[in-house]
Each structure stands twice: as structure tokens, then as C-alpha cells.
Write a protein that holds these residues in place. Structure first.
Motif, short mmCIF file in Angstrom:
data_model
loop_
_atom_site.label_atom_id
_atom_site.label_comp_id
_atom_site.label_asym_id
_atom_site.label_seq_id
_atom_site.Cartn_x
_atom_site.Cartn_y
_atom_site.Cartn_z
N ASP A 443 0.82 -1.22 0.00
CA ASP A 443 0.00 0.00 0.00
C ASP A 443 0.85 1.27 0.00
N TYR A 444 2.17 1.12 -0.03
CA TYR A 444 3.08 2.25 0.11
C TYR A 444 4.03 2.34 -1.09
N ALA A 445 4.54 3.54 -1.31
CA ALA A 445 5.65 3.73 -2.25
C ALA A 445 6.95 3.66 -1.46
N LEU A 446 8.01 3.24 -2.12
CA LEU A 446 9.31 3.12 -1.48
C LEU A 446 10.17 4.31 -1.87
N VAL A 447 10.62 5.11 -0.89
CA VAL A 447 11.49 6.24 -1.15
C VAL A 447 12.93 5.81 -0.87
N ALA A 448 13.74 5.73 -1.91
CA ALA A 448 15.11 5.22 -1.78
C ALA A 448 16.10 6.37 -1.79
N PHE A 449 16.95 6.39 -0.77
CA PHE A 449 17.99 7.42 -0.73
C PHE A 449 19.19 6.87 0.01
N GLY A 451 23.53 6.77 -0.30
CA GLY A 451 24.37 6.51 -1.46
C GLY A 451 24.04 5.23 -2.18
N ALA A 452 23.51 4.22 -1.45
CA ALA A 452 23.27 2.91 -2.08
C ALA A 452 21.80 2.55 -2.17
N GLY A 453 20.90 3.37 -1.64
CA GLY A 453 19.48 3.03 -1.67
C GLY A 453 18.93 2.76 -3.06
N PRO A 454 19.11 3.68 -4.03
CA PRO A 454 18.56 3.47 -5.38
C PRO A 454 19.17 2.29 -6.13
N LEU A 455 20.34 1.82 -5.68
CA LEU A 455 20.93 0.63 -6.30
C LEU A 455 20.07 -0.61 -6.05
N HIS A 456 19.45 -0.66 -4.89
CA HIS A 456 18.78 -1.89 -4.45
C HIS A 456 17.26 -1.76 -4.39
N SER A 457 16.73 -0.55 -4.52
CA SER A 457 15.31 -0.34 -4.28
C SER A 457 14.42 -1.07 -5.28
N GLY A 458 14.88 -1.21 -6.52
CA GLY A 458 14.05 -1.88 -7.52
C GLY A 458 13.78 -3.33 -7.14
N ARG A 459 14.82 -4.06 -6.76
CA ARG A 459 14.65 -5.46 -6.37
C ARG A 459 13.87 -5.57 -5.06
N LEU A 460 14.14 -4.66 -4.14
CA LEU A 460 13.47 -4.69 -2.86
C LEU A 460 11.97 -4.43 -3.02
N ALA A 461 11.62 -3.43 -3.82
CA ALA A 461 10.21 -3.12 -4.06
C ALA A 461 9.50 -4.30 -4.72
N MET A 466 5.75 -3.84 -3.91
CA MET A 466 5.52 -2.41 -3.89
C MET A 466 5.65 -1.90 -5.33
N SER A 467 4.63 -1.28 -5.85
CA SER A 467 4.59 -0.98 -7.28
C SER A 467 5.38 0.27 -7.67
N THR A 468 5.70 1.13 -6.70
CA THR A 468 6.33 2.41 -7.03
C THR A 468 7.54 2.67 -6.15
N THR A 469 8.61 3.13 -6.79
CA THR A 469 9.82 3.54 -6.08
C THR A 469 10.11 5.00 -6.43
N LEU A 470 10.49 5.79 -5.42
CA LEU A 470 10.80 7.19 -5.62
C LEU A 470 12.27 7.43 -5.28
N VAL A 471 12.97 8.14 -6.16
CA VAL A 471 14.36 8.51 -5.91
C VAL A 471 14.45 10.03 -5.94
N PRO A 472 14.71 10.68 -4.79
CA PRO A 472 14.75 12.15 -4.76
C PRO A 472 15.86 12.73 -5.63
N GLN A 473 15.82 14.05 -5.77
CA GLN A 473 16.78 14.75 -6.62
C GLN A 473 18.22 14.53 -6.17
N SER A 474 18.46 14.58 -4.86
CA SER A 474 19.81 14.38 -4.32
C SER A 474 19.75 13.31 -3.23
N PRO A 475 19.57 12.07 -3.60
CA PRO A 475 19.33 11.02 -2.59
C PRO A 475 20.52 10.75 -1.70
#
Length: 682
Positions: A443-449, A451-461, A466-475
Motif C-alpha cells: 500500500d506504500y511507495a518506497l522512497v530510496a535514498f 548513497g546505495a538506496g537506489p541501487l537496491h530499491s528496484g529489487r526490494l520493491a 511495492m509498485s512504485t519507487t521514488l528517488v529524490p533529486q539528491s538522494p
């Protein structure tokens, strides 16, 4: 020019965010952490950021710092030598605890070592009743003699904790002993449980007070030295340090109450991630902050991070208002190894900032998560930080191959195995703060930040559906940016067991009035005008006879009948969510009353980028794709070259200065008007 500066010290990197309030421009940078003296990296980061603006420290109007000094001091057992004064008859309370095994079925489970020896725990003849009335008067002359009789031992300690029975109802005895100790032992760090945690449950109160004493002199020395060194460089404004509840406090307050900073760095990352997610239209998110040593995970509902009234750190209870953050030893520097059963494990040991992953070339030859990503081709094989940090990929291949030879796997299979294991570790931590508390991650989106969060967030989601992953401008600098988005906060608590009956409304108002007076004193000390201060009211509620409470918000102080009705409704709804039932026949009682005073500050609003982007060169590289079981030629895009709104199909690698995002096959990505990278699973 007026600048706001936030600096977060992590296990591997120290992140810096510098914001120009006039232009709305945000600059971020990373510098290696200096574990032997974290302040060196803070100063280096501040100087580098100011050089980018070609300006001096005097232009910085606001400075906030997130630090792991308190946490690491406790975890590494490098705190102060402490003595403890307790009520007569309670000398062994710290060791007895709750008499629970750390792990019920583990015959070899070890309780944490005591923070001090029994010879440095002193009993004082005094006693209060449960309601704070005096049962046995304090003999101040006897206390003075006790100190004199043990002067040699007490002169050898750095800090003293005082924790008497029922002092949360009446602090007079504790304060009197504190004054005697301060006069007799000049220069010692002295902390009272009635100041640290005026709340019932004697063991947790003693543990929290002892921890405050244990880390107090170290934090005093660190923050005091850093404050002086910042001033020498022109940053003369009152510096702030982040605390576990997601707010900031002055250095001076943190030096006296360092136990409030055990989640100093991670907390503002959650605050910042919640804010940028809300700007993109997502108010229900799970935050994933992956650094060099650990992954910190939190739940956000309706744009507000969930909170907790305490935690266990290395087996020791710490009771303090804090964001509900689950931490697991799974970061970029986490070391892969084989256990006695021949199974692949990752973490919690980390290569840290030095020597770091094998590819750093500093002598470590054990494979880390970063090395696995280098081998798979997800990370650039030549340099990190947009070329500012050269690496040697051959060392990553050698380290991973060595482990693979022991497992009987190829180098690529071993690297993918490392990623799969660390993903499972992160997923387990997410379930702790979601599934185990009645929330469905899907029911939630995953916010990945981090240095290594966006590397792994796709597989984790994908693993958690979890259908949506968010990567901020300067994670990579989200925690540092979050420091520029948070407010001053302080929490006030009073224990007053109150059944929800006809008299509850009047008593509730009386207790909240007392707490509001304490909040007013804090407001005056912080020099905050009335229009900048908001008081939030809460109550810890339970069915009579239960051992644990549920914290619910309290509104409508002007209408006590409605206040109590809403309190019961909200408590029962949350009780049903957590435990699956309500007990209509049980008496509901308030145990603790809480006020959180929020001093609002001018937070940053980062300028949005235009849809027009600089065209990037077309680049590809060989990336091992587990879904294909082989390497494939994958596009590598520079994030700033992706036009706003344009949809990109995976697999694709998206690089930027402070992180790398990996979009899996079957996923698509686009950048919205708030410069959020949004990755969706088809």
C-alpha cells in the motif's frame, strides 16, 4: 547571500547540503568520513561547500549537524566510566532488568555487559511512595558521608547517574543528591532520571539514565570542540544537532541530553524523504536509507513519519521520543562471508570508510555489497562520485571470485547472490516496521535514498510487491537536506494513571497545563516567538492490566467530553489494527501525558528544474541481469539529461553525482515536475 548548511556524518561518507535562501539553489557534496575524529570531516565538508559559493562562514545563518557519535560510543563500548546512585535495595536493578532472555530459544544468547560494575553502584537511604509522597526522608548528611567514604572511587569516574524510585512523581530527593555530588565532585557529568525520563518503569528509566551518563562526556567533548572549531572558521551562529524525534536542538542541550541523539542522522533523512515525497503527491511511503554500514527504514502515513517512545540499542532499553526506525546491518560496505554451515551471509560487519570496499584499494580483500555491484556492472567500473573517486574494479572481481571459489559459484553468480542476500535482509527490516505493526507494504511507495538506496530499491520493491519507487533529486545527501527541512522540537512527559471516567477530563487538562508550562520555559530559552511555536498533545493509553501502551493524539482541549470520546475511539481503532480485537469490558486508562513543542523554522524549498535538459552522450555497458541469467548491453543515462515526463523502460542504469539508480526489466522510470525519479513496476 544567506546560506543554510546541513552536514550528516555517516559510517563511510559525510554528506553536505548547502542551500542559498535567495536563489533557491541547493548544492550537495560528499567527503570521506573520519572515524577517529568525525569533526574533521564536518569541517572539511563545510569548508568545501563554502568554497563552491566562494563565500565565508559568516554568510551561514543556520547550521545543523547529524552525528553517529552517541550511537557508536554505545555500540563500541567506548563510553565514559560511570557511577550510579539508586534507592536503597535497588543496587542490582540494572543487572536484573526484566529477567527476560534476549532470545528465547538461543542457549548461548548473551545479555549486554553492564555499563558499570556493581562496586560503582551506591545505595541511598530514601524512599517515596507510588504517588510521590515521602515514605523515608533523604538524609543529606548521610549522602555527603557516602561520597566522602567513596571519594577515591568517585574521583576515578567521568560521569554519575542518579535514579531513585518514583522520582518521576517527586524529584526533590534526586535534585538534592545531584547538588551534593556537584559540590563534592567538581567537573563530573551528573545526570538525573527526573530530567532525562520523568516516566514510570524503573528499569527502563535507570537504563536510559545510565546510557545518558555513559555517552555524556564523549558527546560534551565532541560537540564542545566542534562548536569552538566552527566558530574559528566564521560559523558563529548557534549550531543545532538533530535528535531522534526528527527535530533539532542546540548543541548545549544535546551535550546535557545526548541520549536524545541516538538516531541523530537517520531521523532527518526520514523527515526530508517524507517532505519531498509529499511534494510529488505521495503521502504513504516507506523510506529506505542505505549508507555504507546500514540500512535505516521508516514508515510514513499521511505525510507524517511514525514515531516510537523507545527502542533497544545493543540490548539496552532507551526510552525517549524518537521516529520509529528499523536498522539492519546492510550497506554498501557490508562484508559478504560464509558461515559455519556453508551459507552465504552479508553483514553486519562493514568495511566502513577505511579501508572500505576492495575496489577502494586500501587493503581490504573481502568482498562487500559495493564490490558486488561493481562486478555486476551496475556501478561504474572506473570511478564513483561522478569521477571524483577513482576505483579499481579488478580488486572487486578478485574479492568476489575468491568467495565464489569457496561456494562453488561463478563470479557473477556470487555477486548476484550477495545482492539477493542483502535484499532479503532489507526486506526483513521493512516487515518489522510495516507487516508486524499492521501495515501492508504494497500500500506504500518506497522512497530510496542514501548513497546505495537506489541501487537496491528496484529489487526490494519487487520482493515486497511495492509498485512504485521514488528517488529524490539528491538522494545521497537526503539526511543532510532533511536537516534543512525540520523544526526545533522538544518533548515533555508526565506519568499520571488516569482511568477514562467522569473525572478524567479535568485531570487531563491539569496535567497538560503543567506540561505546557514546561514547554513555555523551553520556548523562552530558545527565544522563540509565540507564532513560531505549536504544541502537539498525546496520551499513552492501555487497557488496565496491560504492560504496554498505545500513543494516540489528543485534540479538542476546549471540549473534554469530545476529547475523551475521541481518545477512546482512536485507541480502540489502533488496538484493533495492532492486535486484531478490542475489549469493550475492560477499563481504558491513560498512563502518560505528552506534549511535543515544535518551534517552526524557515525550511528550504528547492527550485524545480525545467523540462529542458542537457542532452547526454549515448553510453551503454555490460550489466549482469539476473532475470536473463547473463550480461546484456544496458543504456547508462546521466540523470540530468532525462527530460521531465519522458518514460524510460528498463533495464537501464541512471547515474548522478551521489548515487546510481538501477531500473529492472519490466520497470519504467520518469522524472516528474518536482524532479523526483519515479520507477514503476509494470
Amino acid at each position: 547571500m544567506a546560506l543554510r548548511l546541513g552536514i550528516d556524518t555517516g559510517g563511510t561518507f559525510t554528506d553536505v547540503a548547502l542551500f542559498d535562501t535567495g536563489s533557491g539553489e541547493l548544492k550537495v557534496l560528499k567527503t570521506p568520513s573520519t572515524p577517529s575524529d568525525p569533526g574533521n570531516a564536518v569541517l572539511t565538508g563545510a569548508e568545501s561547500a563554502l568554497q563552491r559559493y566562494a563565500t565565508a562562514g559568516e554568510t551561514v545563518e543556520y547550521f545543523a549537524h547529524g552525528t553517529t557519535v552517541a550511537t557508536n560510543t554505545l555500540l563500541e563500548g567506548k563510553g565514559a566510566k560511570i557511577a550510579i546512585f539508586v534507592t536503597e535495595g535497588f543496587r542490582d536493578l540494572l543487572e536484573l532488568g526484566r529477567q527476560r532472555r534476549p532470545k528465547l530459544y538461543d542457549l548461548y544468547a548473551q545479555k549486554p555487559e553492564l555499563l558499570t560494575g556493581r562496586d560503582l553502584i551506591f545505595e541511598v537511604g530514601e524512599r517515596l511512595k507510588y504517588d510521590g509522597t515521602v515514605m523515608q526522608e533523604l538524609d543529606e548528611a548521610a549522602v555527603t558521608q557516602l561520597v566522602e567514604d567513596n571519594r577515591a572511587a568517585l574521583e576515578g569516574v567521568d560521569a554519575i547517574a542518579v535514579c531513585f524510585l518514583y522520582s518521576f512523581e517527586n524529584s526533590a530527593h534526586e535534585k538534592a543528591v545531584g547538588e551534593i555530588l556537584a559540590r563534592a565532585l567538581l567537573g563530573k557529568f551528573i545526570t538525573l532520571s527526573s530530567d532525562v525520563l520523568p516516566q514510570f518503569r524503573e528499569f527502563e528509566r535507570l537504563s536510559t539514565t545510565a546510557v545518558n551518563a555513559y555517552i555524556g562526556p564523549i558527546m560534551q567533548g565532541y560537540l564542545g570542540s566542534l562548536r569552538r572549531r566552527l566558530g574559528e572558521r566564521g560559523l558563529s551562529g548557534a549550531p543545532k544537532v538533530t535528535q531522534s524525534n526528527g527535530g533539532v536542538i542546540s548543541f548545549q542541550t544535546a551535550e546535557q541530553m545526548p541520549v536524545r541523539t541516538v538516531l541523530s542522522g537517520p531521523s532527518t533523512g526520514v523527515v526530508g524523504a517524507a517532505e519531498v515525497a509529499r511534494n510529488s503527491g505521495f503521502e504513504h511511503v516507506i523510506t529506505l536509507d542505505v549508507g555504507g554500514t546500514s540500512s535505516d527504514i521508516a514508515l510514513v502515513n499521511d505525510g507524517t513519519p511514525t514515531s516510537s517512545n523507545g527502542m533497544e540499542l545493543d540490548g539496552r532499553p532507551i526510552q525517549a521520543p524518537m521516529l520509529d526506525i528499523s536498522t539492519v546491518g546492510a550497506g554498501g560496505g557490508s562484508i559478504a562471508w560464509i558461515d559455519d554451515g556453508g551459507l552465504l551471509k552479508v553483514g553486519p560487519e562493514s568495511a566502513g570508510a577505511y579501508p572500505g570496499p576492495a575496489c577502494y584499494g586500501n587493503g581490504n580483500m573481502r568482498p562487500t555489497v559495493t564490490d558486488a555491484n561493481v562486478v555486476l556492472g551496475i556501478l561504474n567500473n572506473d570511478a564513483l562520485l561522478a569521477g571524483a573517486m577513482p576505483i579499481d574494479a579488478s580488486l572487486s572481481f578478485a574479492a568476489v571470485k575468491s568467495l565464489g571459489d569457496q561456494l562453488g559459484l561463478s563470479t557473477e553468480e556470487t555477486a548476484q547472490g550477495i545482492i539477493s542476500v542483502v535484499t532479503a535482509n532489507m526486506a526483513k527490516a521493512i516487515r518489522v516496521i510495516s507487516v508486524q505493526k499492521g501495515y501492508d507494504p504494497s500500500d506504500y511507495a518506497l522512497v530510496a535514498f542514501g548513497g546505495a538506496g537506489p541501487l537496491h530499491s528496484g529489487r526490494l520493491a519487487r520482493e515486497l510487491r511495492m509498485s512504485t519507487t521514488l528517488v529524490p533529486q539528491s538522494p545521497g545527501a537526503m539526511s543532510a537536506i532533511g536537516m534543512l527541512m525540520t523544526d526545533l522540537k522538544s518533548d515533555f512527559i508526565a506519568t499520571a494513571r488516569t482511568p477514562l471516567d467522569a473525572d478524567a477530563g479535568a485531570k487531563t487538562l491539569r496535567v497538560f497545563e503543567t506540561l505546557a508550562a514546561e514547554a513555555a520555559a523551553w520556548q523562552s530559552a530558545e527565544a522563540l516567538p509565540d507564532e513560531r511555536v505549536v504544541l502537539k498533545h498525546f496520551a499513552d493509553v492501555r487497557y488496565r492490566g496491560q504492560n504496554y501502551e498505545i500513543t494516540v493524539g489528543v485534540d479538542h482541549l476546549e471540549d473534554t467530553e469530545r476529547l475523551l470520546a475521541d481518545l477512546q475511539t482512536d485507541f480502540e481503532a489502533r488496538h484493533r489494527e495492532l492486535y486484531g480485537y478490542i475489549n469493550a469490558d475492560s477499563i481504558i486508562e491513560i498512563v502518560n501525558f505528552r506534549i511535543q513543542a515544535v518551534g517552526t523554522v524557515d525550511t528550504i524549498e528547492v527550485s524545480q528544474r525545467s523540462a529542458a535538459r542537457a542532452a547526454g552522450a549515448s553510453v551503454t555497458r555490460q550489466v549482469y541481469i539476473s532475470e536473463y541469467g547473463a550480461r546484456a548491453e544496458v543504456p547508462v543515462l546521466e540523470r540530468t539529461s532525462i527530460p521531465t515526463g519522458e518514460s524510460i523502460a528498463g533495464p537501464v542504469v541512471i547515474e548522478q553525482y551521489d548515487t546510481t539508480s538501477f531500473v529492472l526489466p519490466g520497470q519504467t522510470a520518469h522524472i516528474d515536475a518536482s524532479d523526483m525519479l519515479i520507477i514503476a513496476d509494470d
